[in-house]
Write a protein that holds these residues in place. Structure first.
Motif, PDB file in Angstrom:
ATOM      1  N   ASN A  68      30.508  26.537  18.346  1.00  0.00           N
ATOM      2  CA  ASN A  68      29.200  25.961  18.651  1.00  0.00           C
ATOM      3  C   ASN A  68      28.573  26.495  19.937  1.00  0.00           C
ATOM      4  O   ASN A  68      27.577  25.942  20.420  1.00  0.00           O
ATOM      5  CB  ASN A  68      29.247  24.435  18.696  1.00  0.00           C
ATOM      6  N   TYR A  69      29.154  27.560  20.488  1.00  0.00           N
ATOM      7  CA  TYR A  69      28.518  28.231  21.620  1.00  0.00           C
ATOM      8  C   TYR A  69      27.926  29.561  21.181  1.00  0.00           C
ATOM      9  O   TYR A  69      26.734  29.795  21.304  1.00  0.00           O
ATOM     10  CB  TYR A  69      29.500  28.440  22.772  1.00  0.00           C
ATOM     11  N   ASN A  70      28.766  30.436  20.675  1.00  0.00           N
ATOM     12  CA  ASN A  70      28.266  31.716  20.167  1.00  0.00           C
ATOM     13  C   ASN A  70      28.686  31.959  18.727  1.00  0.00           C
ATOM     14  O   ASN A  70      28.563  33.072  18.211  1.00  0.00           O
ATOM     15  CB  ASN A  70      28.734  32.882  21.052  1.00  0.00           C
ATOM     16  N   GLY A 114      43.410  36.308  18.198  1.00  0.00           N
ATOM     17  CA  GLY A 114      42.507  36.531  19.313  1.00  0.00           C
ATOM     18  C   GLY A 114      41.043  36.233  19.032  1.00  0.00           C
ATOM     19  O   GLY A 114      40.192  36.442  19.915  1.00  0.00           O
ATOM     20  N   ASN A 115      40.708  35.752  17.838  1.00  0.00           N
ATOM     21  CA  ASN A 115      39.305  35.453  17.532  1.00  0.00           C
ATOM     22  C   ASN A 115      38.701  34.456  18.505  1.00  0.00           C
ATOM     23  O   ASN A 115      37.537  34.574  18.898  1.00  0.00           O
ATOM     24  CB  ASN A 115      39.175  34.911  16.104  1.00  0.00           C
ATOM     25  N   SER A 116      39.493  33.460  18.883  1.00  0.00           N
ATOM     26  CA  SER A 116      38.977  32.425  19.782  1.00  0.00           C
ATOM     27  C   SER A 116      38.782  32.933  21.202  1.00  0.00           C
ATOM     28  O   SER A 116      38.196  32.228  22.030  1.00  0.00           O
ATOM     29  CB  SER A 116      39.924  31.214  19.787  1.00  0.00           C
ATOM     30  N   GLU A 117      39.255  34.135  21.498  1.00  0.00           N
ATOM     31  CA  GLU A 117      38.989  34.743  22.801  1.00  0.00           C
ATOM     32  C   GLU A 117      37.599  35.358  22.844  1.00  0.00           C
ATOM     33  O   GLU A 117      37.091  35.685  23.920  1.00  0.00           O
ATOM     34  CB  GLU A 117      40.040  35.808  23.114  1.00  0.00           C
ATOM     35  N   ILE A 118      37.001  35.548  21.680  1.00  0.00           N
ATOM     36  CA  ILE A 118      35.682  36.164  21.586  1.00  0.00           C
ATOM     37  C   ILE A 118      34.625  35.140  21.178  1.00  0.00           C
ATOM     38  O   ILE A 118      33.503  35.151  21.676  1.00  0.00           O
ATOM     39  CB  ILE A 118      35.711  37.326  20.575  1.00  0.00           C
ATOM     40  N   VAL A 119      35.011  34.236  20.269  1.00  0.00           N
ATOM     41  CA  VAL A 119      34.065  33.263  19.715  1.00  0.00           C
ATOM     42  C   VAL A 119      34.465  31.850  20.114  1.00  0.00           C
ATOM     43  O   VAL A 119      35.601  31.429  19.894  1.00  0.00           O
ATOM     44  CB  VAL A 119      34.006  33.364  18.174  1.00  0.00           C
ATOM     45  N   ASP A 160      20.224  29.092  14.426  1.00  0.00           N
ATOM     46  CA  ASP A 160      19.414  29.742  15.455  1.00  0.00           C
ATOM     47  C   ASP A 160      19.943  29.474  16.860  1.00  0.00           C
ATOM     48  O   ASP A 160      19.774  30.297  17.763  1.00  0.00           O
ATOM     49  CB  ASP A 160      17.962  29.269  15.363  1.00  0.00           C
ATOM     50  N   HIS A 161      20.580  28.309  17.056  1.00  0.00           N
ATOM     51  CA  HIS A 161      21.095  27.988  18.389  1.00  0.00           C
ATOM     52  C   HIS A 161      22.271  28.868  18.790  1.00  0.00           C
ATOM     53  O   HIS A 161      22.690  28.862  19.958  1.00  0.00           O
ATOM     54  CB  HIS A 161      21.515  26.507  18.442  1.00  0.00           C
ATOM     55  N   LEU A 162      22.795  29.639  17.839  1.00  0.00           N
ATOM     56  CA  LEU A 162      23.932  30.517  18.128  1.00  0.00           C
ATOM     57  C   LEU A 162      23.514  31.975  18.311  1.00  0.00           C
ATOM     58  O   LEU A 162      24.366  32.842  18.521  1.00  0.00           O
ATOM     59  CB  LEU A 162      24.958  30.419  17.000  1.00  0.00           C
ATOM     60  N   ARG A 163      22.232  32.238  18.237  1.00  0.00           N
ATOM     61  CA  ARG A 163      21.762  33.619  18.399  1.00  0.00           C
ATOM     62  C   ARG A 163      21.681  33.985  19.880  1.00  0.00           C
ATOM     63  O   ARG A 163      21.622  33.124  20.758  1.00  0.00           O
ATOM     64  CB  ARG A 163      20.392  33.803  17.742  1.00  0.00           C
ATOM     65  N   ASN A 164      21.671  35.305  20.126  1.00  0.00           N
ATOM     66  CA  ASN A 164      21.516  35.840  21.485  1.00  0.00           C
ATOM     67  C   ASN A 164      22.619  35.367  22.432  1.00  0.00           C
ATOM     68  O   ASN A 164      22.395  35.190  23.626  1.00  0.00           O
ATOM     69  CB  ASN A 164      20.148  35.460  22.062  1.00  0.00           C
ATOM     70  N   LYS A 165      23.824  35.169  21.890  1.00  0.00           N
ATOM     71  CA  LYS A 165      24.957  34.776  22.722  1.00  0.00           C
ATOM     72  C   LYS A 165      25.987  35.908  22.738  1.00  0.00           C
ATOM     73  O   LYS A 165      26.142  36.641  21.768  1.00  0.00           O
ATOM     74  CB  LYS A 165      25.606  33.509  22.164  1.00  0.00           C
ATOM     75  N   LYS A 166      26.688  36.011  23.841  1.00  0.00           N
ATOM     76  CA  LYS A 166      27.679  37.069  24.009  1.00  0.00           C
ATOM     77  C   LYS A 166      29.095  36.516  23.850  1.00  0.00           C
ATOM     78  O   LYS A 166      29.302  35.305  23.863  1.00  0.00           O
ATOM     79  CB  LYS A 166      27.525  37.721  25.393  1.00  0.00           C
ATOM     80  N   PRO A 167      30.088  37.395  23.717  1.00  0.00           N
ATOM     81  CA  PRO A 167      31.470  36.923  23.643  1.00  0.00           C
ATOM     82  C   PRO A 167      31.842  36.136  24.885  1.00  0.00           C
ATOM     83  O   PRO A 167      31.303  36.379  25.976  1.00  0.00           O
ATOM     84  CB  PRO A 167      32.284  38.215  23.545  1.00  0.00           C
ATOM     85  N   ILE A 168      32.744  35.171  24.749  1.00  0.00           N
ATOM     86  CA  ILE A 168      33.149  34.385  25.899  1.00  0.00           C
ATOM     87  C   ILE A 168      34.055  35.177  26.830  1.00  0.00           C
ATOM     88  O   ILE A 168      34.247  34.803  27.979  1.00  0.00           O
ATOM     89  CB  ILE A 168      33.843  33.071  25.461  1.00  0.00           C
ATOM     90  N   SER A 169      34.626  36.266  26.326  1.00  0.00           N
ATOM     91  CA  SER A 169      35.398  37.171  27.182  1.00  0.00           C
ATOM     92  C   SER A 169      34.577  38.435  27.407  1.00  0.00           C
ATOM     93  O   SER A 169      33.788  38.832  26.560  1.00  0.00           O
ATOM     94  CB  SER A 169      36.739  37.532  26.531  1.00  0.00           C
ATOM     95  N   ASN A 170      34.745  39.048  28.559  1.00  0.00           N
ATOM     96  CA  ASN A 170      33.977  40.245  28.871  1.00  0.00           C
ATOM     97  C   ASN A 170      34.402  41.423  27.999  1.00  0.00           C
ATOM     98  O   ASN A 170      35.583  41.664  27.809  1.00  0.00           O
ATOM     99  CB  ASN A 170      34.158  40.628  30.347  1.00  0.00           C
ATOM    100  N   PRO A 198      24.469  35.217  14.448  1.00  0.00           N
ATOM    101  CA  PRO A 198      25.542  34.215  14.505  1.00  0.00           C
ATOM    102  C   PRO A 198      26.770  34.682  13.733  1.00  0.00           C
ATOM    103  O   PRO A 198      26.656  35.451  12.778  1.00  0.00           O
ATOM    104  CB  PRO A 198      24.919  32.984  13.841  1.00  0.00           C
ATOM    105  N   VAL A 199      27.929  34.203  14.131  1.00  0.00           N
ATOM    106  CA  VAL A 199      29.165  34.602  13.467  1.00  0.00           C
ATOM    107  C   VAL A 199      29.967  33.359  13.081  1.00  0.00           C
ATOM    108  O   VAL A 199      29.961  32.346  13.785  1.00  0.00           O
ATOM    109  CB  VAL A 199      30.016  35.527  14.372  1.00  0.00           C
ATOM    110  N   VAL A 200      30.626  33.454  11.942  1.00  0.00           N
ATOM    111  CA  VAL A 200      31.532  32.410  11.478  1.00  0.00           C
ATOM    112  C   VAL A 200      32.894  33.056  11.306  1.00  0.00           C
ATOM    113  O   VAL A 200      33.035  34.038  10.574  1.00  0.00           O
ATOM    114  CB  VAL A 200      31.065  31.813  10.128  1.00  0.00           C
ATOM    115  N   THR A 201      33.897  32.540  11.997  1.00  0.00           N
ATOM    116  CA  THR A 201      35.217  33.142  11.925  1.00  0.00           C
ATOM    117  C   THR A 201      36.283  32.053  11.958  1.00  0.00           C
ATOM    118  O   THR A 201      35.970  30.860  12.017  1.00  0.00           O
ATOM    119  CB  THR A 201      35.432  34.149  13.073  1.00  0.00           C
ATOM    120  N   THR A 202      37.527  32.450  11.878  1.00  0.00           N
ATOM    121  CA  THR A 202      38.632  31.494  11.960  1.00  0.00           C
ATOM    122  C   THR A 202      39.232  31.531  13.360  1.00  0.00           C
ATOM    123  O   THR A 202      38.948  32.417  14.157  1.00  0.00           O
ATOM    124  CB  THR A 202      39.725  31.839  10.930  1.00  0.00           C
TER     125      THR A 202
END
Length: 266
Positions: free
Chosen positions: A201-203, A193-198, A230-240, A185-189
């Motif tokens: 509450n999804y990843n 462009g951070n919100s293009e990746i994270v 744990d609900h944030l594990r195994n998730k990919k970036p929202i952008s490819n 899981p990742v915690v960021t601001t």
């Protein structure tokens, strides 16, 4: 300082990087004389959509969006004596939020809410002495200094979460791209462009901040409220994300397009 002192970017970094940083922070305008400079290029390659948006706002339309690439690396038989910890990886600068992270974590460890999770810091930079001074009396903070990329992988895998508390407007964070391979899981601001990746509450957890005080409050709230991610594990970036070979292929297409334009006399 990340939120306010953007005029220093060109002074300290007079090259193209300084121009881009200042551009993100709205210091580059028509009056500054840099807009015509960008328009001289056939194409301006931008790694994030937010930078592309800023370009268009300032009248620069010759952009092409090409995100940074990331590739997974493997390392056999490397173990670390740590597990279930908060992890910071990055340059030790004010813009990366390391000051607020350490201040907030020191406060957290003294509170009744402390959960015994350690904070591991990996990186080097101008604030190295600050980090050493402000962590030496807290046994729960482990400062490891600079490490090679392949040495960092076990820390990604064993962490409770990665914390990327950026203050400045990130373009397209390589740390966040690398994070996506290791199911942590990742915690960021929400800076740049951070919100293009994270996605919140999804990843990961996206902290909505616009000042240093808000960042410290948001980090403290995170420490005391989020004890299970744990609900944030195994998730990919929202952008490819793309690989190095895909990046090279797309970059070649851009170059060929520019060359063809000149060959056709355009």
């Amino acid at each position: 300082d990340g939120f306010h002192s953007y005029k220093k970017c060109i002074q300290c970094k007079p090259g193209l990087k300084g121009l881009i940083i200042s551009f993100l922070h709205k210091e580059i305008t028509v009056k500054s004389g840099y807009i015509p400079y960008f328009k001289q290029f056939d194409k301006v390659i931008v790694p994030s959509k937010i930078l592309q948006k800023y370009c268009e706002i300032r009248g620069i339309y010759n952009t092409v969006h090409l995100p940074n690439f990331a590739e997974i690396k493997t390392l056999k038989n490397m173990e670390i004596p740590f597990n279930d910890f908060y992890l910071f990886i990055g340059r030790l600068t004010k813009q990366k939020g390391i000051v607020e992270l350490i201040n907030t974590y020191n406060k957290f460890t003294k509170s009744k809410f402390f959960n015994n999770r350690k904070l591991i810091i990996i990186g080097d930079g101008p604030l190295r002495e600050f980090v050493l001074k402000n962590t030496q009396n807290n046994k729960n903070i482990i400062f490891l200094g600079k490490k090679r990329q392949e040495e960092i992988i076990p820390y990604y895998k064993n962490a409770y979460c990665l914390i990327v508390p950026s203050i400045w407007l990130e373009n397209h964070s390589l740390v966040l791209l690398e994070w996506s391979f290791y199911d942590v899981p990742v915690v960021t601001t929400n800076r740049g462009g951070n919100s293009e990746i994270v996605k919140h509450n999804y990843n990961g957890i996206n902290l909505d901040v616009s000042s240093r005080e808000e960042l410290e409050k948001a980090l403290y709230d995170f420490f005391i409220k989020y004890d299970n991610l744990d609900h944030l594990r195994n998730k990919k970036p929202i952008s490819n994300y793309i690989t190095g070979s895909q990046y090279a292929e797309e970059l070649t297409k851009i170059y060929k397009g520019c060359i063809l334009k000149y060959e056709n006399g355009e």
